[in-house]
Enzyme design. Structure first.
Site, short mmCIF file in Angstrom:
data_model
loop_
_atom_site.label_atom_id
_atom_site.label_comp_id
_atom_site.label_asym_id
_atom_site.label_seq_id
_atom_site.Cartn_x
_atom_site.Cartn_y
_atom_site.Cartn_z
N GLU A 195 0.84 -1.20 0.00
CA GLU A 195 0.00 0.00 0.00
C GLU A 195 0.88 1.25 0.00
O GLU A 195 1.88 1.33 0.72
CB GLU A 195 -0.89 -0.04 1.24
CG GLU A 195 -1.83 1.14 1.40
CD GLU A 195 -2.68 1.02 2.66
OE1 GLU A 195 -3.61 1.83 2.82
OE2 GLU A 195 -2.41 0.11 3.48
N LYS A 245 -9.23 2.88 -2.18
CA LYS A 245 -9.55 2.21 -0.92
C LYS A 245 -10.95 2.62 -0.47
O LYS A 245 -11.30 3.80 -0.47
CB LYS A 245 -8.50 2.58 0.13
CG LYS A 245 -8.54 1.77 1.41
CD LYS A 245 -7.33 2.12 2.27
CE LYS A 245 -7.25 1.28 3.54
NZ LYS A 245 -6.01 1.57 4.31
N CYS A 256 -5.73 -3.07 2.14
CA CYS A 256 -5.56 -3.18 3.59
C CYS A 256 -6.87 -3.32 4.36
O CYS A 256 -7.45 -4.39 4.42
CB CYS A 256 -4.76 -1.99 4.11
SG CYS A 256 -4.04 -2.28 5.75
N SER A 260 0.12 -2.77 7.21
CA SER A 260 -0.44 -3.21 8.48
C SER A 260 0.68 -3.28 9.51
O SER A 260 1.65 -4.01 9.34
CB SER A 260 -1.10 -4.58 8.31
OG SER A 260 -1.74 -4.99 9.48
N SER A 295 -5.58 -59.48 9.83
CA SER A 295 -4.64 -60.20 8.95
C SER A 295 -3.19 -59.87 9.24
O SER A 295 -2.31 -60.50 8.66
CB SER A 295 -4.96 -59.84 7.49
OG SER A 295 -4.69 -58.47 7.26
N ASN A 326 -10.45 -65.33 -5.09
CA ASN A 326 -11.70 -64.79 -4.57
C ASN A 326 -12.45 -65.78 -3.68
O ASN A 326 -13.19 -65.37 -2.78
CB ASN A 326 -12.60 -64.33 -5.71
CG ASN A 326 -12.15 -63.01 -6.31
OD1 ASN A 326 -11.28 -62.35 -5.75
ND2 ASN A 326 -12.73 -62.63 -7.43
#
Length: 650
Positions: free
Chosen positions: A47, A120, A175, A202, A366, A450
């Site tokens: 900014e 802004k 911001c 910030s 198993s 199977n």
């Protein structure tokens, strides 16, 4: 898309000089030259980066405002005269005097022109902030064009979406806009912006960065967008009362891509790729995103501009996780995730047992990964319900391919957990069954395999009936996706706790349980040995010493399979893009030919086995991918897989 939807971006801080716009412009030009040489398409600066944020009453002086305009023009001319810079969209912060009011603006520059100016909207004016002393909040939505340099050239002003020929649409907020009740980015996203840039200044306070980061992360997720945030650093600003830390983050739908080192003396720039195809796919899936557009009543100016697409890229500037289903490291955060997963599984089973007023379950063990995790889940569910673990009837059923290692591990595991253990060999029953159906037991085909799986399921089902309990299934997500299960065999149960857990995560969960949730060293050693055991159905004859049938030899490495599952089912990417990402993620492990083979094998098995997934038992959804026909996956069993297959000859 030519480059799979990736857009190369950068966020950057630089050590400027407060109120010295000419010096700052020189620094910015140097940065633009460096980044555009790297083929960066979007550059976001802090900014008021041309003047600095903390100029205070100097903002009302003619000299500062005119010098910042000169600096802005200098940057525009540079991007026009320097061919390597003509492509990058540069977002720079600058104060602009418009109609006898001063605005805090983000100026979008590309190829020597100002594409638009975004003022802004929300000005902080309490505690350490008093922006309204100098600036005017943008509220006059009727003013849509301004003459920046006074040369008669009008450029868009206000609510703007910058639409690139590369496919991305970029919106801008500044911001405090993000900190408002309804940030402008929410409306920008609904209007089509898939990348949001935030030019910020910030200051740092104890605990503020955590809140700020969560704010950015959540807004990225809420808007289903990429959010690029960068703030002014200490060396560009006054420290009379405040310190600015130069924080910077890039998030993509709530996932962090990069961050800048906060409170550091060095200038810092991070280059990364944003995936706009991913964002688009997530928005398609998120029906509430489309529904929210009904509330959109803002008028946006769309600015279209051209950027040259690269030749097909070979690598992206971002980390491609080869194991997207599991935490990156087994630390406290990963531990919380594991604990949560096990709790979801256990609570699902506990609720089912409570609903049917039952205190008994049967489960096949198993000595493999899946049955181990399912047994641990049963143990945790019984603990939550205050039930005796002896109500867990664990049945080990050695067959023709069972090895001593898996058998002994299953027995010792059950003893350590204090569950009821029963051993029921299946060899004789299978031999009798082969006689009944006139099958030669020397022919080790799919019938041979199977028959054993269905014999085991029959025993488990009947034992559940005998003990008035339910059969808990053990099959995992990866097996269901591949159809690597015997229909009406291990495919079937009365409640499956592992149905949405991929194989790589199964392994990770057991390791976490062993290392961090296990108070018995002997139990930990058993679990770790199970992890190290080759994955096998153990259906082909063995001498009991060596595993002769390895699953990954047939279906491919599960880490590659799970990678394909994530990007195909979770993200809906094309075959070319999945292959491209896999080559980057596994470049040191597998050849390109191997990855193509594994991917095609995954696709063929996935499409050919939908009929199995149409009949899966109930079970809890744990992660973002599930194949339950009642929830996440609805597809025909007869779909042709041709268009999803890679051409291995190309």
């Amino acid at each position: 898309m030519k480059n799979f939807g990736f857009v190369k971006c950068a966020i950057s801080t630089f050590n400027g000089r407060l109120a010295n716009s000419k010096y700052n412009a020189t620094k910015i030009k140097e940065l633009i030259g460096e980044l555009t040489a790297e083929k960066v398409k979007i550059l976001v600066l802090p900014e008021l980066s041309l003047t600095g944020y903390t100029c205070q009453d100097l903002f009302t002086t003619t000299d500062l405002l005119e010098s910042s305009l000169d600096a802005l023009k200098e940057i525009c001319n540079y991007t026009k005269s320097c061919l390597v810079c003509s492509d990058t969209l540069v977002l720079v912060g600058c104060p602009l005097r418009i109609n006898d009011a001063l605005y805090n603006c983000a100026v979008a520059i590309q190829a020597g022109k100002i594409l638009g100016v975004v003022p802004k909207q929300y000005l902080p004016n309490s505690n350490e902030f008093y922006e309204k002393r100098w600036f005017t909040p943008y509220t006059d939505f009727s003013c849509k064009e301004i003459d920046v340099f006074g040369d008669g050239t009008k450029v868009p002003f206000g609510n703007i979406i910058f639409s690139s020929s590369l496919g991305y649409k970029l919106g801008v907020e500044i911001c405090e806009d993000l900190w408002s009740v309804i940030p402008p980015s929410s409306y920008l996203a609904l209007a089509g912006a898939n990348i949001i840039a935030n030019l910020s200044a910030s200051n740092e306070l104890v605990g503020k960065d955590n809140y700020r980061k969560e704010l950015i992360k959540n807004q990225s997720a809420r808007t289903v967008s990429a959010y690029l945030y960068v703030s002014a650093n200490c060396f560009s600003e006054s420290t009379s009362d405040l310190v600015f830390g130069g924080s910077g983050y890039a998030f993509e739908n709530g996932k962090e891509l990069v961050s800048l080192e906060r409170l550091d003396m060095k200038e810092e720039t991070k280059i990364f790729d944003v995936d706009i195809e991913y964002i688009s796919n997530q928005r398609i899936k998120n029906t509430t995103f489309s529904d929210s557009k009904r509330n959109l009543n803002c008028d946006f100016t769309i600015v279209n501009f051209y950027q040259e697409a690269e030749e097909r890229i070979k690598e992206v500037c971002r980390f491609i996780d080869p194991h997207p289903f599991i935490p990156n490291i087994m630390d406290e955060t990963g531990g919380r995730t594991c604990k949560e997963i096990l709790s979801i599984q256990a609570m699902g089973l506990a609720r089912r047992l409570s609903a049917i007023n039952n205190s008994k379950v049967t489960i096949g063990v198993s000595g493999g990964l899946d049955s181990t995790l399912a047994l641990l889940v049963c143990y945790e569910a019984f603990s939550k319900l205050g039930l005796d673990p002896r109500g867990i009837i664990a049945i080990t059923m050695p067959g023709f391919g069972t090895t001593d290692r898996t058998f002994n591990n299953s027995v010792e595991l059950c003893k350590k957990l204090g569950v009821t253990l029963k051993e029921i060999p299946i060899r004789d029953a299978c031999i009798q069954h082969f006689k009944d159906i006139d099958h030669n037991p020397e022919v080790h085909d799919i019938t041979y395999e199977n028959s054993q799986a269905r014999e085991r399921t029959k025993i488990l089902m009947d034992m559940a009936n005998k003990h008035h309990g339910i059969l808990v299934g053990t099959g995992d997500l990866s097996e269901l996706v591949l159809g690597w299960c015997t229909y009406n065999g291990d495919h079937m149960s009365m409640y499956n706790v592992n149905g949405s857990i991929p194989k790589t995560l199964v392994k990770y969960l057991i390791e976490w349980y062993a290392r961090f949730n296990c108070k018995d060293d002997a139990l930990m050693e058993i679990l770790l040995d199970i992890i190290d055991t080759p994955i096998s159905p153990e259906l082909l004859p063995s001498d009991g010493k060596k595993v002769v049938q390895k699953t990954e030899t047939t279906v491919g490495p599960y880490e590659v399979i799970d990678f394909c599952i994530y990007y195909f089912l979770r993200n809906g990417f094309s075959k070319e893009k999945i292959y491209f990402l896999a080559k980057q993620a596994f470049k040191d492990l597998y050849t390109e030919e191997e990855l193509a083979k594994y991917y095609n094998g995954f696709i063929n098995r996935f499409f050919h086995n939908q009929f199995k997934r149409n009949a899966v038992p109930d079970g809890p959804k744990v992660g973002s991918v599930s194949v339950s026909p009642r929830g996440d996956l609805r597809m025909p069993s007869e779909a042709d897989s041709a268009i999803w297959l890679l051409d291995l000859l190309s």
